[in-house]
Design an enzyme around this catalytic site. Structure first.
Site, short mmCIF file in Angstrom:
data_model
loop_
_atom_site.label_atom_id
_atom_site.label_comp_id
_atom_site.label_asym_id
_atom_site.label_seq_id
_atom_site.Cartn_x
_atom_site.Cartn_y
_atom_site.Cartn_z
N ASP A 8 26.44 102.26 91.96
CA ASP A 8 25.55 102.24 90.80
C ASP A 8 26.22 101.31 89.79
O ASP A 8 27.21 101.69 89.16
CB ASP A 8 25.42 103.67 90.26
CG ASP A 8 24.73 103.73 88.90
OD1 ASP A 8 24.20 102.70 88.46
OD2 ASP A 8 24.74 104.82 88.29
N LYS A 70 24.68 94.14 82.11
CA LYS A 70 23.42 94.38 82.81
C LYS A 70 22.22 94.00 81.95
O LYS A 70 21.13 93.78 82.46
CB LYS A 70 23.39 95.87 83.15
CG LYS A 70 22.40 96.27 84.20
CD LYS A 70 22.71 97.68 84.61
CE LYS A 70 21.62 98.29 85.43
NZ LYS A 70 21.98 99.66 85.83
N GLU A 169 17.15 102.68 90.97
CA GLU A 169 17.97 103.84 90.59
C GLU A 169 17.23 105.17 90.75
O GLU A 169 17.76 106.11 91.33
CB GLU A 169 18.48 103.66 89.16
CG GLU A 169 19.55 102.57 89.11
CD GLU A 169 19.80 102.00 87.73
OE1 GLU A 169 19.26 102.55 86.74
OE2 GLU A 169 20.52 101.00 87.63
N ASP A 191 15.30 108.74 83.80
CA ASP A 191 16.59 108.06 83.87
C ASP A 191 16.81 107.25 82.59
O ASP A 191 16.21 106.18 82.41
CB ASP A 191 16.58 107.15 85.11
CG ASP A 191 17.86 106.35 85.24
OD1 ASP A 191 18.76 106.47 84.38
OD2 ASP A 191 17.97 105.59 86.22
#
Ligand code: AMP
Length: 588
Positions: A8, A70, A169, A191
């Site tokens: 991840d 990211k 994810e 999430d």
């Protein structure tokens, strides 16, 4: 095939995991942590250090400490305007117009810096397994565009990993659920991490995980919540001192850090004291910041962000054609899902208690590890049916977008459309690939374009050119065009015009391997750790000390920084010894 690992790659932290004998296991980092901060720090000589050590220098040397990569990976500079103010380092366009990072006069792509984080996890996995690890599954937010997915895959390749699959994810979280529980369920995965928000609704069974709908926001994360507190602190400080600190990078980083700590504290307490001594000094003397933030105030400050995640959840249920009562389980993922108000709001929305059996920081990596194990042939297959999050198509006459693959189509998928020429004997057509929901081509995101040459001459509208779209299981798009009469064809993997070429990836990969003198790197990490620790103590204790001692410490720090240039392990060891001796000068 060796062990395939799951990673991840998070905005704030990254986690590696694997399956052993059917049991999931988080890969422990070299420093003993279950997560690796997604941070890359640079010393003046260009030496890079990654993870926990890099995070520690964020306060001291913010301009040379790269975090939240990211948010920038695979994005053009014009897509990140609102984000550059949230980080401590310089973000600028590279020669291809892609958002890149500048540190000490060098420009790096987010891919090559993310590769350092992936490499660290790969190395930790190798140390644990005692064998090389060359293959991985990496997760991305469901709302990542094609270019962001491709860039993430490239980061893996640079790190020396063959990325077998990129998975979303929330889908990974659902796989972790399938691995743990048997039976049919309809689940919602909420999430909320450091940089992005995703909600997915999935139908799962023991051998299938099907995404019914997914929604999200790529630029809505925990750091936006922190930003609300930072804005408040800036105004509190300005009201008290008349000084606006917005332009001061170091002060702003201290405020961000304090804001995040206060936010996290408010997840378990109802008031948080924020105390920042010596925030800055001017001709009138040192200035401190002291403030009290209550949970209630905090919730009011961030209410619009909280609400927008709930609106996305409602939209996802609408897309899936279900209502809240149809959801059997709600799984919370990501650090920001720990905010008590969020937990209450999500519980109220779905009308049920949250499933808390998964660790919000680890469940995605665990799911990636399950997928890795399936691809490695060690675990019973679970069919993943994911969907596209945007419509894909091409520009046609009149600047319109013709959709080939509509939003929410299950992947992998493909589609074909016939196009033709608009002029007599036209020998070239341009294929402009678009992503988005507007009928007007200019309102959508351009994913790239290419020209098909040497079309067999003919009357306008006569040539038959087949444009073919293919989306693979990682969500990566390839587009080809073929003139059916002459047989000429061309193809692009859509991110490549803006992303890294194979040659560039190979060069970066060599760079990463070449800098791998592990003993020197470990020693430099240690020197940097000691430097950061002394610098931090100077900030908090310097004003209580004898000026001569402060000067001695500053000299030792300067010598240690110079020693970082050395390729001699003995010199680095000596610098560590000197710094340790000087640490004794601080009052207890
Ligand atoms: P992730 O990207 O999943 O690692 O999430 C990181 C984000 O979660 C950061 O913005 C953290 O500040 C936030 N976070 C972590 N723990 C908590 C907590 N206990 N309460 C609120 N936010 C948290």
């Amino acid at each position: 095939m060796g062990k395939v690992i799951g990673i991840d790659l998070g905005t704030t932290n990254s986690v590696g995991a694997l399956l052993e004998g059917g049991e999931t296991r988080v890969i422990i980092s070299e420093e003993g942590g279950r997560v690796t901060p997604s941070v890359v720090g640079f010393a003046k000589d260009g030496t890079r250090f990654v993870g926990e050590i890099a995070k520690r220098q964020l306060l001291i040397n913010p301009q040379a400490t790269v975090h939240s990569l990211k948010r920038f990976i695979g994005k053009r500079m014009d897509e990140v305007d609102g984000l550059v103010g949230l980080v401590t380092y310089i973000v600028q366009a590279n020669e291809k117009g892609m958002a890149s990072v500048r540190v000490n006069d060098d420009v790096y792509t987010p891919q090559e810096l993310s590769a350092l984080i992936l490499k660290k996890i790969k190395t930790a996995a190798e140390a644990y397994l005692g064998e090389p690890v060359t293959e991985a599954v990496i997760t991305v937010p469901a709302y990542f565009t094609d270019s962001q997915r491709q860039a993430t895959k490239d980061a893996g390749t640079i790190a020396g990993l063959d990325v077998l699959r990129i998975i979303n994810e929330p889908t990974a979280a659902a796989l972790a659920y399938v691995h743990q529980r048997q039976g049919k369920a309809r689940i919602a995965v909420y999430d909320w991490g450091g940089g992005t928000f995703d909600i997915s609704i999935l139908q799962v069974d023991s051998d299938i995980a099907e995404v019914l709908a997914t929604r999200g926001n790529n630029v809505l994360g925990g750091s936006d919540v922190d930003h609300k507190i930072v804005e408040w602190l800036v105004s509190v400080f300005e009201d008290e001192t008349g000084v606006n600190v917005r332009g001061d990078t170091v002060v702003m980083q201290r405020l961000r850090d304090a804001a995040e700590r206060s936010k996290i504290e408010l997840s378990s307490t109802t008031t948080s004291q924020i105390h920042l001594p010596f925030l800055l000094s001017d001709e009138t003397g040192p200035k401190h910041l002291q403030a009290t933030l209550t949970r209630e105030q905090f919730e009011a400050m961030a209410a619009d962000l909280f609400d927008s995640t709930i609106e996305e959840c409602q939209a996802a249920m609408h897309d899936a054609g279900i209502s809240a009562g149809d959801i059997d389980e709600v799984i919370m993922v990501g650090g920001s899902s720990r905010i008590p108000k969020i937990q209450t709001m999500v519980e109220e929305l779905f009308g049920r208690a949250l499933n808390k059996s998964f660790h919000p920081d680890e469940v995605v990596a665990i799911g990636a590890a399950v997928q890795a194990s399936i691809l490695g042939g060690d675990t019973k297959a679970v069919t993943l049916l994911d969907v596209t999050n945007f419509s894909l198509g091409i520009e046609v006459q009149g600047s319109r977008m013709a959709i080939l693959i509509p939003k929410n189509t299950t992947i992998p998928t493909e589609a074909t459309r016939l196009v033709s020429t608009v002029q007599e004997n036209q020998s070239t057509v341009k294929i402009h690939v678009l992503q988005g929901e507007s009928d007007n081509a200019n309102d959508n995101v351009s994913m790239g374009q290419f020209e098909l040459h040497n079309i067999q001459p003919g009357a306008r509208g006569e040539p038959r050119i087949e444009v073919h779209f293919n989306i693979d299981t990682s969500g990566i798009v390839r587009v080809s065009a073929e003139d059916s009469r002459s047989g000429v064809s061309d193809e692009i993997e859509i991110a490549s015009p803006m992303g890294l070429s194979e040659q560039e990836i190979a060069t970066l990969q060599e760079g990463l391997d070449g800098s791998n003198n592990e003993e020197l790197e470990a020693l430099r990490d240690d020197v940097n750790l000691h430097i950061s620790s002394l610098e931090a103590k100077l900030i908090t204790k310097g004003d209580q000390m004898d000026v001569n001692d402060v000067q001695r410490i500053n000299n030792a720090l300067a010598d240690a920084r110079a020693a970082l240039e050395s390729k001699e392990p003995r010199e680095l060891e000596a610098a560590i010894g000197t710094l340790e001796n000087h640490a004794n000068l601080f009052p207890a």
